[in-house]
Scaffold this active site. Structure first.
Site, PDB file in Angstrom:
ATOM      1  N   ALA A  70       0.861  -1.182   0.000  1.00 38.86           N
ATOM      2  CA  ALA A  70       0.000   0.000   0.000  1.00 38.86           C
ATOM      3  C   ALA A  70       0.901   1.237   0.000  1.00 38.86           C
ATOM      4  CB  ALA A  70      -0.921  -0.007   1.212  1.00 38.86           C
ATOM      5  N   VAL A  71       1.909   1.218  -0.875  1.00 34.53           N
ATOM      6  CA  VAL A  71       2.885   2.311  -0.906  1.00 34.53           C
ATOM      7  C   VAL A  71       2.203   3.636  -1.239  1.00 34.53           C
ATOM      8  CG1 VAL A  71       4.932   3.199  -2.080  1.00 34.53           C
ATOM      9  CG2 VAL A  71       4.809   0.778  -1.440  1.00 34.53           C
ATOM     10  N   GLY A  72       1.235   3.595  -2.140  1.00 32.54           N
ATOM     11  CA  GLY A  72       0.465   4.799  -2.423  1.00 32.54           C
ATOM     12  C   GLY A  72       1.091   5.737  -3.440  1.00 32.54           C
ATOM     13  N   ASN A  99       5.131   4.535 -15.985  1.00 31.30           N
ATOM     14  CA  ASN A  99       3.804   4.204 -15.479  1.00 31.30           C
ATOM     15  C   ASN A  99       3.151   5.502 -15.002  1.00 31.30           C
ATOM     16  OD1 ASN A  99       1.978   3.471 -12.990  1.00 31.30           O
ATOM     17  ND2 ASN A  99       2.138   1.587 -14.180  1.00 31.30           N
ATOM     18  N   CYS A 130      -6.195   3.567 -10.210  1.00 29.03           N
ATOM     19  CA  CYS A 130      -6.164   4.653  -9.232  1.00 29.03           C
ATOM     20  C   CYS A 130      -7.579   5.126  -8.894  1.00 29.03           C
ATOM     21  CB  CYS A 130      -5.363   5.819  -9.777  1.00 29.03           C
ATOM     22  SG  CYS A 130      -3.662   5.405 -10.143  1.00 29.03           S
ATOM     23  N   LYS A 165      -2.913  -0.473 -18.170  1.00 27.79           N
ATOM     24  CA  LYS A 165      -2.798  -1.539 -17.176  1.00 27.79           C
ATOM     25  C   LYS A 165      -4.146  -1.775 -16.518  1.00 27.79           C
ATOM     26  CE  LYS A 165       0.388  -3.202 -13.630  1.00 27.79           C
ATOM     27  NZ  LYS A 165       1.637  -2.883 -12.896  1.00 27.79           N
ATOM     28  N   ILE A 191      -2.270  -8.745 -14.986  1.00 26.29           N
ATOM     29  CA  ILE A 191      -3.155  -7.959 -14.134  1.00 26.29           C
ATOM     30  C   ILE A 191      -2.356  -7.063 -13.188  1.00 26.29           C
ATOM     31  CG2 ILE A 191      -5.013  -9.642 -14.195  1.00 26.29           C
ATOM     32  CD1 ILE A 191      -4.066 -10.655 -11.430  1.00 26.29           C
ATOM     33  N   GLY A 244       2.702 -12.944 -10.766  1.00 29.84           N
ATOM     34  CA  GLY A 244       3.272 -14.149 -10.179  1.00 29.84           C
ATOM     35  C   GLY A 244       4.317 -14.860 -11.010  1.00 29.84           C
ATOM     36  N   THR A 266       6.925  -8.924  -8.434  1.00 24.81           N
ATOM     37  CA  THR A 266       7.272  -9.249  -7.053  1.00 24.81           C
ATOM     38  C   THR A 266       8.537 -10.086  -6.938  1.00 24.81           C
ATOM     39  OG1 THR A 266       4.941  -9.129  -6.420  1.00 24.81           O
ATOM     40  CG2 THR A 266       6.391 -10.337  -4.944  1.00 24.81           C
TER      41      THR A 266
END
Length: 303
Positions: A70-72, A99, A130, A165, A191, A244, A266
């Protein structure tokens, strides 16, 4: 050795392996670990027209087979990027993709227009997950109408390759994909993270300051594969698959489902060299199965 180059609209990639926004900084942070010029593309961290502080800590949490964040969209704004980051990355021999995020149609368009002035940035990836502050915080990308409106506005001011995206937090992702295709998107990437949460049972509190956050990692891969496959059968524009991916086999699966390229996110935190390994494993798979070009993998699923 198979031919690994592919095209996403007018964007030519030396291979179909890219890194996902928010997981690879601006690319230069990994330059001591891998040859980043070997990548097909690098999606740099989310950029907004105005600086953003991001959310309060804690804003990351490990989960089974994944992580929550949840870096925001913490960043110093589009002007800072253009003046301070761009000069450091513009000569890297790969596709540097920004991005772009926003909180209103106007801020999306303003950010895209600013990035369009940077000659060596050949594409943007529009993050429509967003929240729309003018409509009570609902994400642009969860309705076909909202997605179409923001893409239409950005397409007006952005002449280069436009990748959109897509959020998985929707009922029918194909409707969103068709809506952005109709408004001029050159490609879609999917996704984005799924909405999730984690709890500290001993303290009886959420692990994130925002309570919920974006779930990513191997745990989301089956959902991502399903959505890529559905979208492939719904639109004509290229698809960039992510969610993933941790090895070459994962990348092959996304391409068989319909992706023309992939992004690794990730797993960069687990193994900073994973993207190079995926390129090599993709090539080995093509050789092993007699594919002359990696393009032949796209949509080659036998059903």
């Amino acid at each position: 050795m198979a031919e690994l180059s592919i095209n996403i609209g007018n964007l030519r990639l030396k291979n179909p392996v890219m890194t996902a926004s928010g997981t690879f900084g601006y690319g230069i942070e990994y330059a001591d670990l891998i040859d980043i010029a070997r990548l097909g593309g690098i999606c740099v961290k989310g950029t907004t027209i105005q600086p953003r502080e991001g959310n309060d800590y804690p804003r990351m949490a490990e989960t089974p087979s994944g992580m929550l964040n949840a870096v925001g969209l913490q960043n110093k704004g589009a002007d800072y990027f253009a003046e301070h980051i761009y000069p450091k990355i513009k000569d890297i021999d790969t596709n540097m993709i920004v991005n772009v995020s926003g909180s209103s149609i106007e801020t999306y368009a303003a950010c895209a227009e600013r990035i369009a002035t940077l000659e060596r940035i050949p594409a943007i990836e529009l993050n429509i997950s967003c929240p729309n502050v003018k409509q009570g915080g609902m994400a642009f990308g969860v309705t076909a109408r909202g997605a179409a409106e923001v893409v239409k506005a950005v397409r007006r001011v952005y002449p280069k390759t436009l990748i959109v995206k897509l959020s998985p937090n929707v009922t029918d992702i194909t409707e969103i994909a068709k809506a952005v295709e109709a408004e001029g998107a050159d490609a879609v990437s999917l996704i984005n993270t799924m909405l999730g949460m984690a709890i500290d049972a001993e303290r009886r509190v959420p692990l994130l300051s925002t309570i919920t956050g974006g779930l990513s990692g191997p745990c989301v891969k089956p959902v991502a594969l399903r959505m890529v496959w559905q979208t492939y059968h719904a639109v004509r524009i290229p698809i960039i698959g992510l969610g993933g991916i941790s090895n070459g086999r994962d990348a092959v699966e996304f391409m068989l489902a319909g992706a023309s390229a992939v992004q690794i996110g990730t797993y960069n935190f687990v193994d900073p060299t994973v993207s190079i390994r995926v390129i090599e494993e993709l090539n080995a798979y093509c050789d092993r199965h007699g594919f002359q070009s990696v393009k032949e993998l796209t949509g080659a699923l036998k059903v």
